[in-house]
Design a protein around this motif. Structure first.
Motif, PDB file in Angstrom:
ATOM      1  N   GLY A  29       0.833  -1.192   0.000  1.00 51.78           N
ATOM      2  CA  GLY A  29       0.000   0.000   0.000  1.00 51.78           C
ATOM      3  C   GLY A  29       0.868   1.242   0.000  1.00 51.78           C
ATOM      4  O   GLY A  29       1.999   1.220   0.493  1.00 51.78           O
ATOM      5  N   TYR A  30       0.326   2.321  -0.549  1.00 49.41           N
ATOM      6  CA  TYR A  30       1.099   3.564  -0.601  1.00 49.41           C
ATOM      7  C   TYR A  30       1.443   4.050   0.799  1.00 49.41           C
ATOM      8  O   TYR A  30       2.591   4.408   1.083  1.00 49.41           O
ATOM      9  CB  TYR A  30       0.298   4.624  -1.353  1.00 49.41           C
ATOM     10  CG  TYR A  30       0.956   5.983  -1.345  1.00 49.41           C
ATOM     11  CD1 TYR A  30       2.079   6.243  -2.123  1.00 49.41           C
ATOM     12  CD2 TYR A  30       0.448   7.016  -0.555  1.00 49.41           C
ATOM     13  CE1 TYR A  30       2.691   7.486  -2.123  1.00 49.41           C
ATOM     14  CE2 TYR A  30       1.046   8.271  -0.555  1.00 49.41           C
ATOM     15  CZ  TYR A  30       2.170   8.501  -1.331  1.00 49.41           C
ATOM     16  OH  TYR A  30       2.772   9.736  -1.314  1.00 49.41           O
ATOM     17  N   ASP A 114      -4.909   3.158  -5.282  1.00 45.15           N
ATOM     18  CA  ASP A 114      -4.282   4.207  -4.481  1.00 45.15           C
ATOM     19  C   ASP A 114      -4.567   5.606  -5.012  1.00 45.15           C
ATOM     20  O   ASP A 114      -3.880   6.567  -4.646  1.00 45.15           O
ATOM     21  CB  ASP A 114      -2.765   3.984  -4.400  1.00 45.15           C
ATOM     22  CG  ASP A 114      -2.406   2.856  -3.447  1.00 45.15           C
ATOM     23  OD1 ASP A 114      -2.954   2.844  -2.332  1.00 45.15           O
ATOM     24  OD2 ASP A 114      -1.579   2.006  -3.815  1.00 45.15           O
ATOM     25  N   ALA A 117      -4.832   8.435  -2.580  1.00 43.75           N
ATOM     26  CA  ALA A 117      -3.635   8.818  -1.838  1.00 43.75           C
ATOM     27  C   ALA A 117      -3.025  10.107  -2.390  1.00 43.75           C
ATOM     28  O   ALA A 117      -2.259  10.778  -1.696  1.00 43.75           O
ATOM     29  CB  ALA A 117      -2.603   7.693  -1.880  1.00 43.75           C
TER      30      ALA A 117
END
Length: 199
Positions: A29-30, A114, A117
């Motif tokens: 995940g970011y 993502d 984000a």
């Protein structure tokens, strides 16, 4: 549809950095990936990354910008080579699946999962490319409806197909007996119906 080439040039420092970052963003995940993680995977010091990018968000932006541009370019090429509304709908599906499951799968997954984000300011310039890609879908599905291949409104069919194709990243395995061409044909059958003519 042949598989697209690697999205990031493996013979350049920038390309290797983006490829590693995309893999780590997908795996962790970011939010769960640090600049130190990326540098460590590359075997360099964290500070060396800033010769190429000012921040981790800049890296994420570059990953997404690259995959959006490449998907649009490859879809435009595939549609230009498709002689009929039926084959153009197949091209839509084939290109998307090639990116979801081919050499650019890490970056494509990051793009799908993502997006939020990125700050709104960083999303804005990417939306132009993403909207242009969606417009190709919209036009192609409108042509298919006009040709009597589907009764479903183009916008609704696009949303259904995007969701279904994206979900294959959770369950499809290329070594499971179903090739990517087979999967494309199954998705096309769902989109247009089993009895639609080919060609």
């Amino acid at each position: 549809m042949t598989q697209p080439p690697p999205l990031f040039a493996p013979d350049t420092a920038r390309g290797r950095l983006l490829a590693v970052a995309a893999r780590l963003f997908r795996e962790k995940g970011y939010a769960g990936t640090t600049v130190r993680d990326i540098a460590g995977a590359l075997g360099i010091l964290s500070g060396s990354l800033f010769h190429h990018f000012r921040s981790k968000e800049d890296i994420l932006f570059a990953v997404m910008e690259s995959v959006i541009a490449a998907m649009r370019r490859d879809l435009e090429t595939a549609l230009a080579d498709a002689p009929s509304p039926h084959s153009r709908v197949r091209a839509l599906i084939a290109v998307e699946l090639a990116y979801l499951h081919g050499p650019a799968s890490d970056a494509t997954s990051v793009l799908f999962h993502d997006w939020r984000a990125l700050s709104a300011e960083r999303q804005a310039p990417l939306l132009q490319g993403r909207n242009a890609y969606f417009a190709l879908w919209q036009d192609t599905l409108a042509q298919a409806r006009a040709a009597g291949l589907t009764p479903v409104e183009p916008e609704i069919l696009r949303q259904f197909l995007h969701g279904a194709l994206a979900w294959t990243s959770y369950w499809y395995r290329p070594d499971g007996g179903l090739t990517l061409d087979d999967l494309t044909d199954r998705a096309l059958a769902l989109a247009l119906g089993m009895n639609q003519p080919a060609g």
